[in-house]
Each structure stands twice: as structure tokens, then as C-alpha cells.
Design an enzyme around this catalytic site. Structure first.
Site, PDB file in Angstrom:
ATOM      1  N   ASP A  34      20.742 -35.546  32.717  1.00  0.00           N
ATOM      2  CA  ASP A  34      19.384 -35.997  32.360  1.00  0.00           C
ATOM      3  C   ASP A  34      18.859 -37.079  33.283  1.00  0.00           C
ATOM      4  O   ASP A  34      18.052 -37.928  32.877  1.00  0.00           O
ATOM      5  CB  ASP A  34      19.337 -36.498  30.901  1.00  0.00           C
ATOM      6  CG  ASP A  34      19.752 -35.425  29.917  1.00  0.00           C
ATOM      7  OD1 ASP A  34      19.464 -34.251  30.186  1.00  0.00           O
ATOM      8  OD2 ASP A  34      20.359 -35.769  28.888  1.00  0.00           O
ATOM      9  N   LYS A  37      16.819 -34.486  37.334  1.00  0.00           N
ATOM     10  CA  LYS A  37      17.069 -33.467  38.371  1.00  0.00           C
ATOM     11  C   LYS A  37      15.926 -32.460  38.433  1.00  0.00           C
ATOM     12  O   LYS A  37      15.557 -32.004  39.505  1.00  0.00           O
ATOM     13  CB  LYS A  37      18.385 -32.722  38.075  1.00  0.00           C
ATOM     14  CG  LYS A  37      19.612 -33.596  38.088  1.00  0.00           C
ATOM     15  CD  LYS A  37      20.852 -32.826  37.696  1.00  0.00           C
ATOM     16  CE  LYS A  37      20.839 -32.334  36.269  1.00  0.00           C
ATOM     17  NZ  LYS A  37      20.893 -33.393  35.246  1.00  0.00           N
ATOM     18  N   GLY A  61      18.810 -29.041  30.225  1.00  0.00           N
ATOM     19  CA  GLY A  61      17.384 -29.111  29.881  1.00  0.00           C
ATOM     20  C   GLY A  61      16.705 -29.879  30.979  1.00  0.00           C
ATOM     21  O   GLY A  61      16.896 -31.083  31.098  1.00  0.00           O
ATOM     22  N   HIS A  62      15.960 -29.194  31.827  1.00  0.00           N
ATOM     23  CA  HIS A  62      15.330 -29.832  32.986  1.00  0.00           C
ATOM     24  C   HIS A  62      13.814 -29.857  32.786  1.00  0.00           C
ATOM     25  O   HIS A  62      13.200 -28.813  32.590  1.00  0.00           O
ATOM     26  CB  HIS A  62      15.690 -29.079  34.273  1.00  0.00           C
ATOM     27  CG  HIS A  62      17.160 -29.120  34.563  1.00  0.00           C
ATOM     28  ND1 HIS A  62      17.726 -28.479  35.625  1.00  0.00           N
ATOM     29  CD2 HIS A  62      18.183 -29.747  33.930  1.00  0.00           C
ATOM     30  CE1 HIS A  62      19.041 -28.704  35.632  1.00  0.00           C
ATOM     31  NE2 HIS A  62      19.335 -29.462  34.599  1.00  0.00           N
ATOM     32  N   GLN A 244      23.753 -30.714  34.436  1.00  0.00           N
ATOM     33  CA  GLN A 244      24.638 -31.776  33.938  1.00  0.00           C
ATOM     34  C   GLN A 244      24.762 -32.898  34.985  1.00  0.00           C
ATOM     35  O   GLN A 244      23.834 -33.146  35.718  1.00  0.00           O
ATOM     36  CB  GLN A 244      26.010 -31.224  33.536  1.00  0.00           C
ATOM     37  CG  GLN A 244      25.984 -30.373  32.271  1.00  0.00           C
ATOM     38  CD  GLN A 244      25.483 -28.961  32.459  1.00  0.00           C
ATOM     39  OE1 GLN A 244      25.969 -28.238  33.299  1.00  0.00           O
ATOM     40  NE2 GLN A 244      24.517 -28.544  31.685  1.00  0.00           N
ATOM     41  N   THR A 320      17.368 -30.456  25.304  1.00  0.00           N
ATOM     42  CA  THR A 320      17.895 -29.235  24.695  1.00  0.00           C
ATOM     43  C   THR A 320      18.106 -29.395  23.194  1.00  0.00           C
ATOM     44  O   THR A 320      17.764 -28.518  22.410  1.00  0.00           O
ATOM     45  CB  THR A 320      19.216 -28.840  25.389  1.00  0.00           C
ATOM     46  OG1 THR A 320      18.913 -28.582  26.757  1.00  0.00           O
ATOM     47  CG2 THR A 320      19.836 -27.606  24.769  1.00  0.00           C
TER      48      THR A 320
END
Ligand code: GDP
Ligand code: IMO
Ligand code: MG
Length: 467
Positions: A34, A37, A61-62, A244, A320
Site C-alpha cells: 500500500d 504503487k 489493491g492498487h 504487496q 481490498t
């Protein structure tokens, strides 16, 4: 695309790489995920022809914010917002087709084309029993739980290692899928029943469900390693988007509080199916402070007021799972470790703006264990749990930075803070992010085509690039 020669081999035998007019770049998380990225990948994707996700699954979750519109991507590479960019979900990822299809449909609803999305035929597939086992095993662990995303990631990778996994190419062959799933589901039903007291799955129902997913995804399925290699041969610019972060790496992270893949730079090559010789740059993304979701030790964690300020100002809720992220001060021991493990050429520091209101800011410069000062990240999880941070306190700038466009616009104390982080991490800072959107970014030095590796002062001290 800008011509870029990185491999300055003077040995004639290295002719193949000499004058190679492209830059292949890995972007990875330098902390516990987080880090931003998604934003940095989206930004760099402007000059990429191909964006590849190499590992992880829908645990990621990007977030990408474009013209006020927020996109939350889990499995689809963050380059998807550029219609000309090939986006490849590589071999080392694990694919939950149900979630992937939902993600595709959401993008289509927002008029984002997915014609440029490709899925590796050798990626492993998350099945309903993986999700059930993930959640049930977390419950069974009690106080020893990992705090997983509950998306079946660990069990899918476990089956891959155990060699009972279902791959995308199995989905594409209905007879093979039926044969494999009948056997596997009967085997998994024993585990669901005997170990977790859960109801059995009906193979016929799962097979029908997954054959429908197969029909939907079929047009996107490719031999991804070959497609990437052909892009390399065509001298295209390839960006490998990490999921990650370094400390969630299965081998080099804070085991057992990690994910089940290799988010470090080396994992990008394995997961994409490319050799390390094609990589030109490795860019780390680090927040100006630290966050972590899930369980596990976190030396600089702040449980009191400042932690809440960071959490609230930084909107630190999982993309997420929606879980509140734990927040703490920047940890330069982790930063140095990320430089070492990933071979970082430079760093993008994100969310500097979140610190704007603070009167003073602490940075962990070393750890103390049993009265001893340690400058290196311990590989022993027990040691790590007992590490106490050694802080240096810096003055806050207490000014809004969200509209700063260049380094000179930053308050002097903010610039000093960045320089301090660069010195401690022994790596230049090439990008500073001051808000979620594309335009809230200072490109200090072109991270892809600018000078490589640490920029040094006359006395040999690494500095913030371009400052
Ligand atoms: P990722 O998993 O590394 O892509 O990061 P996430 O998207 O899960 O979390 C980063 C969050 O911070 C997202 O909500 C981004 O929109 C947001 N973000 C990214 N960069 C910045 C920044 O510089 N400042 C602020 N305030 N928010 C940012
Ligand atoms: P992005 O790509 C932050 C964490 C989980 C848990 C551990 C194991 O958005 O940075 P898993 O479901 O993978 O078995 O959970 O890893 N985790 C993440 N934390 N960002 C992520 O992805 C994460 N993906 C997994 O919270 O602690
Ligand atoms: Mg995330």
C-alpha cells in the site's frame, strides 16, 4: 520512446545489449504494501508499452486517481488506463476468475477498454475451496492468525507448490478441467469436512461455474512469457508492477506474517518468466511514514494520537478489505533493507503531504535489541519482534504541500526531511508524491532515463536526486 542505453558494456561480446534503446523497469513496494504503487505505476505507464503483474492476486489493491475518478485495481495492471498499453497478468500471479471478471466489468462500465488485457495460461487459479480454507485456517490459528485478506491466496500458492493446483490452461480445456476438478474437489472435501467441519463442495457445480469463467476469459489468455519476450525483442518499454511489498515477501519478509509470493524485485523476473538481464531499473515505492495491514511486529507503530492523525489524513483503510491500516513513523532500517534486497536504483516517496500538519516528525534510524544498536534489518523474526526503534526527531513544516510542483516549492523543512530519508536509505529519491492524483507529483529526476543508481555528493553521500 526515448532512446536509453543502460548497459554500458565495453566488452564486444555484450553486443546484444549494447545500445539497447529501451528501459525495462521494475516497480516494487519497499515496505508492507500500500505504498502507492498503483499511482506510481500509472504515472510511469505513460512511457511504457507493456505493464506486467508478476505475482500476488486479488489480495492487492492498487488505487489510481485520474481526473477525479478513482480506480481500484486488484489483479489488472495499473497500465490499463492507457488504451495503447499491453497489460499482462503474468505466470506467477494467482487468478480468482470471479473477481477478475468483476474487475473487467467495472472497468468496462467506466468506458475503459480491456482489449489490451492478457492473462498468462500458466497462472494458477483460485478455487472456492481456497477461499474457504484461507478463512477457516485463520480462524483455527486463533492468536497466531496472520490477518490475511481472506482471498484464498495462501492456499492457492500452497496447491501450486504441492502440485495439485489448477492453472488457467486447465480451465481452457473442458475435459481436462472436469477430470482434474473432480479429483481435486473430492480430495479437498475431506479437508473441508475433517479439518474444518465445513460442508463439501459439489464438483459438478464448481465445474459449471468455472467453465463459464473460462469462456469469458478465453480471448485474453496467452503464453505470457513468450509475449513479454517478443516485446523485449521489439525493443518495447516494459514495466513490471509489483504487488504487496518487500516485508511481505515469503522468503525475505517478516515471516510468518507475510504473503505467499515473492513481491521483491527478483520475484518479478520469476513471475513474468524473463531473465534478469533484461531489467534496466528497479524503483522502490515508499511512504513518507509506514503502514501495515494484518498481524505481525511493527517497531515504529503509533497507537496514540499521531497514529490516528496519519491514518485519518492518509485515509489508511485497506483498498481490498477496508481494514484500518496500522500507522507508524518512517523506518529507515526497513528502507535500507529494501534497497539491499531489491537492488533499488531509486525511490518514489509517496504521501509526504500526510505529514503536513505535524509539529515534529520522528524517523527510526536504527534498532536497539538488548541494549545493542543494530543498523541492519534482522532476518530472525524473533529478533525483529524485540527491536525497539532509535529515533531522530525532525521539525515538521506545518505547511500545505499538496500543490507543490517542483522541489523548490517545498518548504525547506520538508526538503530536509526528504534528504534525511535519502541519506539513511542510501538511495536517491527520484519522485515525490503529494496527493493521490497524477498532477500531485514532483518528478525530481527521470527515474527511468535519468542517471542510474545513487547520485553522490562530492563527499560520497547519497542525495535526493536533482536537489
Ligand atoms: P498500492 O497498493 O501500493 O497501490 O497503494 P494503495 O492504493 O493500496 O494505497 C495508497 C493510497 O494512498 C491510495 O488511496 C492512493 O490514492 C493514495 N495516495 C497515493 N499517493 C498519495 C500521496 O502522495 N498522497 C496522498 N494523500 N495519498 C496518496
Ligand atoms: P498491495 O499490492 C498490504 C497482507 C495481508 C496480510 C498478509 C497475508 O495493495 O500493496 P494474504 O491475503 O496475502 O495471504 O495476506 O499480507 N497483504 C497486503 N497488505 N497491501 C497488499 O497489497 C497486501 N496483500 C497482502 O494484510 O497481512
Ligand atoms: Mg494496496
Amino acid at each position: 520512446m526515448t532512446a536509453y542505453t543502460n548497459k554500458n558494456h565495453n566488452n564486444g561480446l555484450c553486443k546484444l545489449y549494447f545500445n539497447k534503446p529501451l528501459a525495462n523497469v521494475i516497480v516494487i513496494g519497499a515496505q508492507w504494501g500500500d505504498e502507492g504503487k498503483g499511482k506510481i505505476t500509472d504515472l510511469l505507464s505513460r512511457s511504457a508499452d507493456v505493464v506486467v503483474r508478476s505475482q500476488g492476486g486479488v489480495n492487492a489493491g492498487h488505487t489510481v486517481v485520474v481526473a477525479g475518478q478513482t480506480f481500484k485495481l486488484h489483479l489488472i495492471p495499473s497500465g490499463i488506463l492507457y488504451p495503447e498499453t499491453e497489460c499482462i497478468v503474468g505466470s506467477g500471479t494467482v487468478i480468482d476468475p470471479q473477481v477478475l471478471i468483476e474487475e473487467i466489468e467495472q472497468l468496462k462500465a467506466l468506458n475503459v477498454s480491456v482489449d489490451n488485457l492478457f492473462i498468462s495460461q500458466t497462472a494458477h487459479v483460485t478455487m472456492p475451496y481456497h477461499r474457504s480454507i484461507d478463512m477457516a485456517s485463520e480462524e483455527r490459528r486463533g492468536d497466531y492468525k496472520i490477518g490475511t485478506t481472506g482471498r484464498g491466496i495462501g492456499p492457492t500458492y500452497a496447491d501450486k507448490s504441492e502440485r495439485t493446483g489448477i492453472r488457467v490452461l486447465d480451465l481452457m480445456d473442458s475435459d481436462l478441467l472436469k477430470e482434474k476438478l473432480e479429483w481435486t474437489i473430492n480430495y479437498k472435501n475431506v479437508i473441508l469436512d475433517k479439518l474444518y467441519n465445513l460442508p463439501p463442495l459439489d464438483p459438478a457445480v464448481v465445474i459449471t461455474e468455472y467453465l463459464a469463467y473460462a469462456d469469458y476469459l478465453r480471448p485474453h489468455v496467452v503464453d505470457s512469457s513468450l509475449q513479454i519476450y517478443q516485446a523485449v525483442q521489439a525493443k518495447k518499454n516494459i514495466l513490471f508492477e509489483g504487488a504487496q511489498g518487500t516485508l511481505l515477501d515469503l522468503d525475505h519478509g517478516t515471516y510468518p506474517y507475510v504473503t505467499s509470493s515473492n513481491p521483491i524485485a527478483g520475484g518479478s523476473c520469476v513471475g513474468a518468466g524473463v531473465g534478469p538481464t533484461i531489467i534496466d531499473r528497479v524503483i522502490g515505492v515508499a511512504k513518507a511514514y509506514t503502514t501495515r495491514v494484518g498481524e505481525g511486529p511493527f517497531p515504529t507503530e503509533l497507537s496514540e494520537e499521531v497514529g490516528e492523525i496519519l491514518g485519518d489524513r492518509g485515509a489508511e483503510f485497506g483498498t481490498t478489505t477496508g481494514r484500518r491500516r496500522r500507522c507508524g513513523w518512517f523506518d529507515a532500517v526497513i528502507g535500507r533493507y529494501a534497497v539491499r534486497i531489491n537492488g533499488l536504483d531509486c525511490v518514489a516517496v509517496t504521501k509526504l503531504d500526510v505529514l503536513d500538519t505535524l509539529e515534529e516528525i520522528k524517523v527510526c534510524v536504527a534498532y536497539e535489541v538488548d541494549g545493542e544498536t543494530r543498523h541492519h534489518f534482522p532476518s530472525n523474526a524473533v529478533d525483529f519482534a524485540s527491536c525497539k526503534p532509535v529515533y531522530k526527531t525532525l521539525p515538521g513544516w506545518q505547511q500545505d504541500t499538496t500543490n507543490c510542483q517542483k522541489l523548490e516549492d517545498l518548504p525547506a523543512k520538508a526538503l530536509s526531511y526528504l534528504k534525511f530519508l535519502a541519506e539513511l536509505m542510501e538511495v536517491p529519491i527520484a519522485i515525490v508524491s503529494l496527493g493521490p492524483s497524477r498532477d500531485q507529483t514532483i518528478i525530481v529526476e527521470d527515474p527511468i532515463h535519468g542517471p542510474k543508481r545513487a547520485l553522490l555528493d562530492a563527499d560520497g553521500t547519497p542525495v535526493v536526486a536533482g536537489s
